[in-house]
Structure formats: structure tokens, C-alpha cells
Design an enzyme around this catalytic site. Structure first.
Site, PDB file in Angstrom:
ATOM      1  N   ASP A  33      53.535  75.987  68.080  1.00  0.00           N
ATOM      2  CA  ASP A  33      52.177  75.542  68.368  1.00  0.00           C
ATOM      3  C   ASP A  33      51.425  75.196  67.086  1.00  0.00           C
ATOM      4  O   ASP A  33      51.956  75.319  65.985  1.00  0.00           O
ATOM      5  CB  ASP A  33      51.429  76.574  69.223  1.00  0.00           C
ATOM      6  CG  ASP A  33      51.198  77.901  68.518  1.00  0.00           C
ATOM      7  OD1 ASP A  33      51.075  77.919  67.274  1.00  0.00           O
ATOM      8  OD2 ASP A  33      51.120  78.933  69.216  1.00  0.00           O
ATOM      9  N   LYS A  55      48.244  73.730  71.141  1.00  0.00           N
ATOM     10  CA  LYS A  55      47.099  74.035  72.000  1.00  0.00           C
ATOM     11  C   LYS A  55      45.842  74.040  71.139  1.00  0.00           C
ATOM     12  O   LYS A  55      45.315  75.093  70.795  1.00  0.00           O
ATOM     13  CB  LYS A  55      47.271  75.387  72.687  1.00  0.00           C
ATOM     14  CG  LYS A  55      48.309  75.396  73.791  1.00  0.00           C
ATOM     15  CD  LYS A  55      48.247  76.692  74.566  1.00  0.00           C
ATOM     16  CE  LYS A  55      49.183  76.639  75.774  1.00  0.00           C
ATOM     17  NZ  LYS A  55      49.060  77.843  76.618  1.00  0.00           N
ATOM     18  N   MET A 167      38.279  83.517  69.825  1.00  0.00           N
ATOM     19  CA  MET A 167      37.943  82.372  70.674  1.00  0.00           C
ATOM     20  C   MET A 167      36.485  82.400  71.134  1.00  0.00           C
ATOM     21  O   MET A 167      36.174  82.130  72.288  1.00  0.00           O
ATOM     22  CB  MET A 167      38.887  82.320  71.889  1.00  0.00           C
ATOM     23  CG  MET A 167      40.349  82.201  71.503  1.00  0.00           C
ATOM     24  SD  MET A 167      41.501  82.343  72.892  1.00  0.00           S
ATOM     25  CE  MET A 167      41.384  84.095  73.262  1.00  0.00           C
TER      26      MET A 167
END
Length: 236
Positions: A33, A55, A167
Site C-alpha cells: 500500500d 489506499k 485518521m
């Protein structure tokens, strides 16, 4: 056929484990990723196939269903498949989801931990705990599956321990709102981006100052938000 879910660590390729390197050397295919340092791919054997399944937050990306389909696709053709994921795959990394899918397909599976990006905070001079200041820490996602803020952040703000939010950049205004609501507008806070890498950025102040600090320091996602008195231990 075998799936090995491997933690790539917080960014610095020297922070990866020896066991992870050995897995990369064995791999017939590596699905990696955008948070995994590409330098780690140099450990692969010459015949190894590389497949990017990035992502990038809030942008177009491979869905989990698409990644699972790729795992099945390559498992039908190769013996050893490595899924290289930034940080630690079991800390907001969906590593268990991918292992469960592989097991349901009859694959042999294993997991190699990585240094989660939360631990990169220490490289900026902020400890997660410190005697007399913080006796523990909360680690919470700043964005749930539906995009909302976790209610656990309210509980964490009422404690005397360190709060670490993954996040959370998109929901930063709401995080500040919660801190104000619980009477902690001036609690020390910091945002750290690219911890462990040469281009690491950090801004610190009080929690209500964070939105303005994001602008003045050019901070963006992905980044870690740290709230608590331990932030004051960092120099600068």
C-alpha cells in the site's frame, strides 16, 4: 498457497523487523500500500511480482473487496503472497480482515507485526507515558466507518492519560469541539506527519490552536494527533 500479512512500520525502512525482511525475500507476489516505504520492495527476489493496492485517504483507492479479489487471484497462481501494510496491520490496518478472507479460501496464513505509526511519536520527543504526567494512553480512530467521530474520544478527554488519534485530520474541527465541551481547550496537543521520515513535520500548541497550526505548518493526512500533557515534554 500462503498469505503473510506484514507490518512495514511507520516509514523509516530501518524500523522494519528482520522477520518481515525474510518474508519479503520469500514472496512470489507482494501487494503493497501507499504507506509502506517502497525501499522495502528491494528485498524481493528478482522473479517477485509487485502489485500496488494503495489506499490514499479521501481519494480513489482499491476497496477491501478488490484487495480480497487480488489475494484470491494471486493465490491461485503463486505459492507465497505477502501483503505489505504500513505501520502495524492489526492497528487500524484491516490485517485481520485479510487473514480471515484468506483462511476462508483455504490459504495458510501468518502475521508479522510492524511498529505502529503511533510509536513514531517518540521520535518527535513526545513520550506516550511519563511518570507523574501520564500513566497510560488511549488509541482511537478519528473517523469511524460511517465518517463520524468515535464516542470514545469523549471518554478519553475526561481521563488524565494521553490521547492518540489516528485518521482524525478530516474530523479535526469536531475533535476540538469535544475538547472545548469537556473543559479542555488549553490542553497541550500536537499533530505529527511522516513520523520517522526525513520530511517529518510537527506542530504543537493547545488543542484549540490545532486547526490554525495545520494551515501554518502545511500539515495534511495521514497524520497522528496527540492530546495530553506529555506534549509539553517535546522541545521547540
Amino acid at each position: 498457497m500462503e498469505l503473510i500479512v506484514v507490518g512495514a512500520g511507520p516509514g523509516d525502512p530501518e524500523l522494519v523487523t528482520l522477520k518481515a525482511i525474510k518474508a519479503l525475500e520469500r514472496a512470489d507476489v507482494i501487494l503493497y500500500d501507499n504507506l509502506a516505504n517502497k525501499v522495502l520492495l528491494d528485498y524481493r527476489k528478482e522473479s517477485c511480482e509487485l502489485v500496488y493496492v494503495g489506499k490514499t485517504p479521501y481519494k480513489k483507492y482499491n476497496s477491501q473487496d478488490e484487495i480480497n479479489a487480488l489475494i484470491k487471484h494471486y493465490a491461485d497462481r503463486f505459492e507465497v503472497l505477502v501483503r505489505l501494510k504500513g505501520g502495524d496491520p492489526f492497528v487500524f490496518g484491516r490485517g485481520m480482515e485479510e487473514l480471515a478472507f484468506a483462511k476462508s479460501y483455504g490459504m495458510k496464513t501468518s502475521y508479522i507485526p510492524g511498529i505502529t505509526s503511533m510509536l513514531g511519536i517518540g521520535l518527535s520527543g513526545i513520550p506516550l507515558t511519563h511518570r507523574g504526567i501520564s500513566e497510560g494512553f488511549w488509541v482511537i480512530t478519528g473517523t469511524k466507518k460511517d465518517g463520524s467521530l468515535s464516542k470514545d474520544i469523549q471518554l478519553a478527554l475526561q481521563s488524565k492519560t494521553t490521547l492518540v488519534i489516528y485518521m482524525g485530520m478530516k474530523n479535526l474541527p469536531f475533535i476540538v469541539e469535544e475538547a472545548v465541551k469537556f473543559g479542555k481547550p488549553n490542553i497541550p496537543a500536537a499533530i505529527i506527519q511522516n513520523a520517522s521520515l526525513p520530511n517529518m513535520k510537527m506542530a504543537k500548541g493547545t488543542v484549540v490552536q490545532l486547526p490554525e497550526l495545520v494551515k501554518t505548518h502545511g500539515l495534511t493526512h495521514p497524520a497522528i494527533i496527540v492530546i495530553g500533557d506529555v506534549v509539553e515534554l517535546a522541545e521547540g
